[in-house]
Design a protein around this motif. Sequence first.
Motif, PDB file in Angstrom:
ATOM      1  N   GLY A  81      43.152  24.787 -15.080  1.00 30.55           N
ATOM      2  CA  GLY A  81      42.294  23.608 -15.018  1.00 30.55           C
ATOM      3  C   GLY A  81      41.455  23.446 -16.269  1.00 30.55           C
ATOM      4  N   PHE A  82      40.975  24.552 -16.802  1.00 35.55           N
ATOM      5  CA  PHE A  82      40.165  24.518 -18.015  1.00 35.55           C
ATOM      6  C   PHE A  82      40.993  24.035 -19.208  1.00 35.55           C
ATOM      7  CE2 PHE A  82      37.457  26.667 -21.289  1.00 35.55           C
ATOM      8  CZ  PHE A  82      36.304  25.962 -21.010  1.00 35.55           C
ATOM      9  N   ILE A  83      42.237  24.473 -19.295  1.00 38.68           N
ATOM     10  CA  ILE A  83      43.132  23.995 -20.355  1.00 38.68           C
ATOM     11  C   ILE A  83      43.362  22.497 -20.216  1.00 38.68           C
ATOM     12  CG2 ILE A  83      45.532  24.026 -21.133  1.00 38.68           C
ATOM     13  CD1 ILE A  83      45.491  27.015 -20.924  1.00 38.68           C
ATOM     14  N   ALA A  84      43.556  22.031 -18.993  1.00 44.66           N
ATOM     15  CA  ALA A  84      43.766  20.591 -18.771  1.00 44.66           C
ATOM     16  C   ALA A  84      42.542  19.788 -19.216  1.00 44.66           C
ATOM     17  CB  ALA A  84      44.079  20.329 -17.298  1.00 44.66           C
ATOM     18  N   ILE A  85      41.359  20.273 -18.910  1.00 45.73           N
ATOM     19  CA  ILE A  85      40.132  19.581 -19.327  1.00 45.73           C
ATOM     20  C   ILE A  85      40.001  19.575 -20.848  1.00 45.73           C
ATOM     21  CG2 ILE A  85      37.607  19.723 -19.297  1.00 45.73           C
ATOM     22  CD1 ILE A  85      37.885  20.777 -16.404  1.00 45.73           C
ATOM     23  N   LEU A  86      40.281  20.690 -21.483  1.00 43.78           N
ATOM     24  CA  LEU A  86      40.195  20.765 -22.937  1.00 43.78           C
ATOM     25  C   LEU A  86      41.196  19.827 -23.610  1.00 43.78           C
ATOM     26  CD1 LEU A  86      39.728  24.590 -23.474  1.00 43.78           C
ATOM     27  CD2 LEU A  86      38.143  22.812 -24.158  1.00 43.78           C
ATOM     28  N   ILE A  87      42.418  19.804 -23.111  1.00 42.57           N
ATOM     29  CA  ILE A  87      43.430  18.916 -23.693  1.00 42.57           C
ATOM     30  C   ILE A  87      43.028  17.460 -23.490  1.00 42.57           C
ATOM     31  CG2 ILE A  87      45.816  18.119 -23.444  1.00 42.57           C
ATOM     32  CD1 ILE A  87      46.592  21.050 -22.988  1.00 42.57           C
ATOM     33  N   TYR A  88      42.511  17.136 -22.326  1.00 41.00           N
ATOM     34  CA  TYR A  88      42.059  15.765 -22.069  1.00 41.00           C
ATOM     35  C   TYR A  88      40.913  15.372 -22.999  1.00 41.00           C
ATOM     36  CZ  TYR A  88      40.108  11.732 -19.676  1.00 41.00           C
ATOM     37  OH  TYR A  88      39.619  10.489 -19.392  1.00 41.00           O
ATOM     38  N   ALA A  89      39.998  16.298 -23.257  1.00 46.77           N
ATOM     39  CA  ALA A  89      38.842  15.993 -24.100  1.00 46.77           C
ATOM     40  C   ALA A  89      39.230  15.858 -25.573  1.00 46.77           C
ATOM     41  CB  ALA A  89      37.778  17.075 -23.947  1.00 46.77           C
ATOM     42  N   TRP A  90      40.157  16.668 -26.036  1.00 45.36           N
ATOM     43  CA  TRP A  90      40.527  16.654 -27.452  1.00 45.36           C
ATOM     44  C   TRP A  90      41.688  15.729 -27.772  1.00 45.36           C
ATOM     45  CZ3 TRP A  90      38.628  18.950 -31.882  1.00 45.36           C
ATOM     46  CH2 TRP A  90      37.534  19.791 -31.710  1.00 45.36           C
ATOM     47  N   SER A  91      42.394  15.215 -26.799  1.00 44.17           N
ATOM     48  CA  SER A  91      43.586  14.409 -27.090  1.00 44.17           C
ATOM     49  C   SER A  91      43.288  13.153 -27.905  1.00 44.17           C
ATOM     50  CB  SER A  91      44.346  14.082 -25.800  1.00 44.17           C
ATOM     51  OG  SER A  91      43.552  13.334 -24.922  1.00 44.17           O
ATOM     52  N   PRO A  92      42.187  12.399 -27.695  1.00 43.57           N
ATOM     53  CA  PRO A  92      41.949  11.235 -28.559  1.00 43.57           C
ATOM     54  C   PRO A  92      41.842  11.602 -30.045  1.00 43.57           C
ATOM     55  CG  PRO A  92      40.534  11.123 -26.664  1.00 43.57           C
ATOM     56  CD  PRO A  92      41.184  12.459 -26.623  1.00 43.57           C
ATOM     57  N   TYR A  93      41.217  12.730 -30.332  1.00 44.37           N
ATOM     58  CA  TYR A  93      41.083  13.159 -31.724  1.00 44.37           C
ATOM     59  C   TYR A  93      42.452  13.455 -32.330  1.00 44.37           C
ATOM     60  CZ  TYR A  93      40.078  15.976 -35.808  1.00 44.37           C
ATOM     61  OH  TYR A  93      40.059  16.475 -37.077  1.00 44.37           O
ATOM     62  N   PHE A  94      43.250  14.264 -31.660  1.00 44.01           N
ATOM     63  CA  PHE A  94      44.544  14.650 -32.215  1.00 44.01           C
ATOM     64  C   PHE A  94      45.528  13.491 -32.236  1.00 44.01           C
ATOM     65  CE2 PHE A  94      42.969  18.967 -31.381  1.00 44.01           C
ATOM     66  CZ  PHE A  94      43.200  19.508 -32.629  1.00 44.01           C
ATOM     67  N   ILE A  95      45.438  12.582 -31.296  1.00 42.30           N
ATOM     68  CA  ILE A  95      46.286  11.372 -31.329  1.00 42.30           C
ATOM     69  C   ILE A  95      45.930  10.525 -32.539  1.00 42.30           C
ATOM     70  CG2 ILE A  95      46.750   9.188 -30.158  1.00 42.30           C
ATOM     71  CD1 ILE A  95      46.607  10.765 -27.512  1.00 42.30           C
ATOM     72  N   SER A  96      44.632  10.383 -32.840  1.00 40.05           N
ATOM     73  CA  SER A  96      44.245   9.587 -34.011  1.00 40.05           C
ATOM     74  C   SER A  96      44.628  10.266 -35.312  1.00 40.05           C
ATOM     75  CB  SER A  96      42.746   9.299 -33.986  1.00 40.05           C
ATOM     76  OG  SER A  96      42.016  10.477 -34.253  1.00 40.05           O
ATOM     77  N   VAL A  97      44.692  11.587 -35.338  1.00 43.15           N
ATOM     78  CA  VAL A  97      45.067  12.301 -36.545  1.00 43.15           C
ATOM     79  C   VAL A  97      46.569  12.202 -36.792  1.00 43.15           C
ATOM     80  CG1 VAL A  97      45.265  14.615 -37.564  1.00 43.15           C
ATOM     81  CG2 VAL A  97      43.129  13.897 -36.504  1.00 43.15           C
ATOM     82  N   PHE A  98      47.369  12.342 -35.754  1.00 45.33           N
ATOM     83  CA  PHE A  98      48.816  12.429 -35.928  1.00 45.33           C
ATOM     84  C   PHE A  98      49.558  11.117 -35.722  1.00 45.33           C
ATOM     85  CE2 PHE A  98      47.706  16.885 -34.887  1.00 45.33           C
ATOM     86  CZ  PHE A  98      48.089  17.425 -36.096  1.00 45.33           C
ATOM     87  N   VAL A  99      48.878  10.057 -35.324  1.00 45.97           N
ATOM     88  CA  VAL A  99      49.577   8.777 -35.117  1.00 45.97           C
ATOM     89  C   VAL A  99      49.139   7.776 -36.138  1.00 45.97           C
ATOM     90  CG1 VAL A  99      49.907   6.860 -33.525  1.00 45.97           C
ATOM     91  CG2 VAL A  99      49.904   9.194 -32.689  1.00 45.97           C
TER      92      VAL A  99
END
Length: 99
Positions: A81-99
């Motif tokens: 669950g903690f991994i899921a929360i971390l991925i959800y929180a950081w995904s906008p940043y990494f999507i903006s970097v790699f897209v």
Amino acid sequence: MLRFLLILLGFIFLIFVQDKDTELVLDESIETILTLGLPATFPIYLMVLMFDIVMVIVRFSSSESEFESAFFKKVMIFEIGFIAILIYAWSPYFISVFV
């Protein structure tokens, strides 16, 4: 003790999560760590946490005590669950970097 430190580091990643409009700042050391160091170490942290989940699975599959087995199952569920929360929180940043 190691799991406690892993979770503590995870909360640091949650507190200093970067938004999608974050710009790299190299002028100040604290800003450099926050805008360059944290995003660079986040994938490494996720891999270490996933490896810990694998080790927890090995531990509770070989435990003989029902109490110990139930405890490690709860630890595993918490870490997933903690991994899921971390991925959800950081995904906008990494999507903006790699897209």
